[in-house]
Design an enzyme around this catalytic site. Structure first.
Site, PDB file in Angstrom:
ATOM      1  CG  ASP A  15      -1.719  -1.261   1.392  1.00 55.32           C
ATOM      2  OD1 ASP A  15      -2.135  -1.839   0.378  1.00 55.32           O
ATOM      3  OD2 ASP A  15      -1.913  -1.698   2.545  1.00 55.32           O
ATOM      4  CD  GLU A 188      -9.267  -1.766  -1.137  1.00 57.70           C
ATOM      5  OE1 GLU A 188      -9.381  -1.778   0.089  1.00 57.70           O
ATOM      6  OE2 GLU A 188      -8.999  -2.786  -1.801  1.00 57.70           O
TER       7      GLU A 188
END
Length: 561
Positions: A15, A188
């Site tokens: 991420d 997301e």
């Protein structure tokens, strides 16, 4: 021209939040239940990277005691504005069921080294929050939005909420949904950018498995549902490139170089297969977790970003023309004799910081006080570091006098509370110190525990002060060895499947899990008598994964293993 070799951050570094401040690039990555929270790497050439800071390194900044596995720090967002660094991070407390109880926090610092301010509570609307600094001086929180209602999809679009710098709080009345994603769902990881008169929204979809992807939308304003999607989407994915070296690419962030080139950092994975398995189903086992890779970006005539080489990405990527050579270690090998009271920056603990409750380090030894089992999310004496290569050896030297079979200390390969193994010193029913190997794997709760040596467990000779333990990891499998003198090694005969220590294995049993394999040192004494182990050294030796001329990697067993 110099080239970036992907992944740039091998081993569980997922991420990525990607920024540049002057001539230095920074990558901030997720840490989930591992402490300290949020790893930051720095580089000036995008090729060589150094781990420079673990930001959330005190319980004031982060306390995850009791957090579930793969809870904790999800998708931190690092930005720079107004002469300081801003870090938004999420602490997720519930990972299964209808709810995702979480809190988003903000901390700031004048330099990447800190000091980082006490965290400000922002909200709990959804995870993967990022802070957007508009050129007009206003600031906004951009985030995934969670919906617990069973008759709605739980990923309820991307919400934009204005942030008031004067009060350092959000203005909830300004919240609006700016993007619902497309039919892939699971939208997301949003980041907003202002480029050539447009607001560009980058967002991940498809979950962080092999269907993962990143999409782009743009708008002239920040109005409700005002964003139009990129044609010929997705921006990056490996769903339709099952044989490329990198897989799972998607969630990430965009950066521009001083010379105006663009690069995109995203999570990725490198799955492997057992010989008797299909190369596409299952697509593979990613024991090194989700790593960080970097791809070069160009812009088409209509002003949309495109990955150079196609949306499947490349292993070798041309570095920036204005790159400044960065000095960094060639491998992630580690030698530790525990001379200092502060643990090496590569060590991690679970959920809470290393403290005198767990033990102490310094003066040539690490003492670990036996606490809960390796399945315990509340009270565990364990320090561990990431697997960062498919082939490595790890070794330690330990002194331990267990109270009973309920006391254990040794060397572990660990994924989470349910999936781990280790070689350790304990006592048998005759009161003799022995060497045992055990594994815990699978299951909806704490999995199934297996002792491999049982009544044949080697007895440690009387008068033996130290026992040496070693693990040899060879991509698809790994094993444990022991020695009573540090020279002559004995095989245990136990060969374990490395796939058990991967996201891909765990997700077959329950939920979504997002970390990677670790190797480390642990002491357990669930009797409550606190038997203490003394570790005198630790070595993690990478044996090499060589890149070939065509940009692929070979994983042949090293000749020196």
């Amino acid at each position: 021209m110099s080239q970036i070799k992907n992944p740039v951050l091998p081993g569980f570094n997922s991420d990525p939040s990607f920024i540049r401040v002057n001539d230095t690039y920074y990558l901030a990555t997720s840490t989930f239940e591992w402490f300290p929270g949020v790893r930051i790497h720095a580089s000036k050439d995008l090729i060589h990277w150094n781990l420079v800071k673990n930001v959330l390194d005190t319980t004031t900044l982060l306390d995850m005691k009791g957090n579930p596995s793969s809870g904790g720090i999800w998708a931190p967002d690092l930005s720079y504005a107004d002469g300081k660094f801003w870090l938004i991070f999420t602490d997720v407390k519930i990972t299964d069921g209808a709810f995702k109880d979480m809190t988003n926090y903000l901390t700031t610092a004048p330099t990447i080294e800190g000091p980082w301010s006490d965290p400000i509570t922002v909200n709990g609307v959804g995870f993967d929050a990022s802070l957007f600094h508009d050129q007009n001086g206003r600031k906004y929180l951009v985030q995934q939005t969670w919906d617990h209602r069973e008759y709605h999809h739980p990923f309820n679009g991307i919400t934009l909420t204005e942030f008031d710098v004067a009060t350092m709080q959000l203005k909830p009345e300004t919240a609006t949904t700016i993007w619902n994603g497309d039919e892939v769902k699971l939208v997301e990881g949003p980041h907003l950018y202002q480029i050539n008169g447009y607001y560009y929204l980058f967002a991940a979809e498809g979950g962080t498995i092999f269907t993962h992807q990143e999409v782009v939308a743009r708008s002239k304003s920040l109005g409700e549902l005002s964003f139009e999607p990129e044609p010929d989407a997705p921006f990056i994915t490996n769903f339709d490139t099952p044989k490329t070296y990198l897989q799972k690419q998607g969630h990430g962030a965009l950066v521009t170089t001083p010379g105006g080139e663009y690069y995109y950092a995203s999570l990725s994975a490198r799955p492997w297969h057992h010989q008797n398995e299909s190369s596409t189903d299952p697509r593979g086992w990613s024991t090194l977790g989700r790593e960080t890779s970097i791809q070069k970006v160009t812009w088409d005539q209509e002003g949309w970003p495109r990955i150079v080489g196609g949306h499947g990405g490349q292993t070798l990527v041309d570095a920036p023309k204005d790159a400044i050579e960065t000095v960094a270690p060639k491998t992630h090998s580690q030698h530790d004799e525990f001379e200092n009271s502060m643990l090496d920056i590569n060590w991690n603990t679970l959920r809470v910081p290393f403290s005198q409750h767990m033990g102490r380090a310094g003066h040539g030894k690490l003492e670990l006080i036996g606490r809960g089992s390796l399945a315990n999310p509340f009270d565990l004496s364990l320090i561990a570091r990431r697997w960062q290569a498919f082939y490595f050896d790890a070794e330690t030297k330990v002194k331990f006098d267990p109270y009973s079979y309920q006391s254990m200390a040794g060397l572990t390969n660990y994924y989470n509370h349910s999936n781990w193994s280790w070689i350790f010193i304990t006592k048998n029913d005759d009161g003799k110190r022995v060497v045992e190997v055990a594994e815990n794997k699978g299951g909806l709760r704490n999995g199934m525990y297996t002792s491999y040596l049982k009544d044949q467990a080697p007895i440690i000779p009387d008068g033996t002060e130290y026992v040496w333990f070693k693990t040899e990891v060879r991509k698809q499998s790994y094993t444990y060895l022991y020695s009573f003198d540090g020279s002559d090694w004995n095989e245990t005969g136990v060969q374990l499947d490395a796939a058990v220590l991967s996201d891909d294995y765990v997700v077959q049993e329950y939920g979504g899990f997002f970390t990677g394999a670790f190797v480390g040192l642990a002491a357990v004494d669930y009797s409550g008598y606190q038997s203490t182990a003394e570790f005198e050294s630790f070595d993690y030796l990478e044996l090499g994964d060589e890149i070939t001329a065509d940009g692929s990697f070979t994983f042949d067993k090293p000749t020196n293993s």
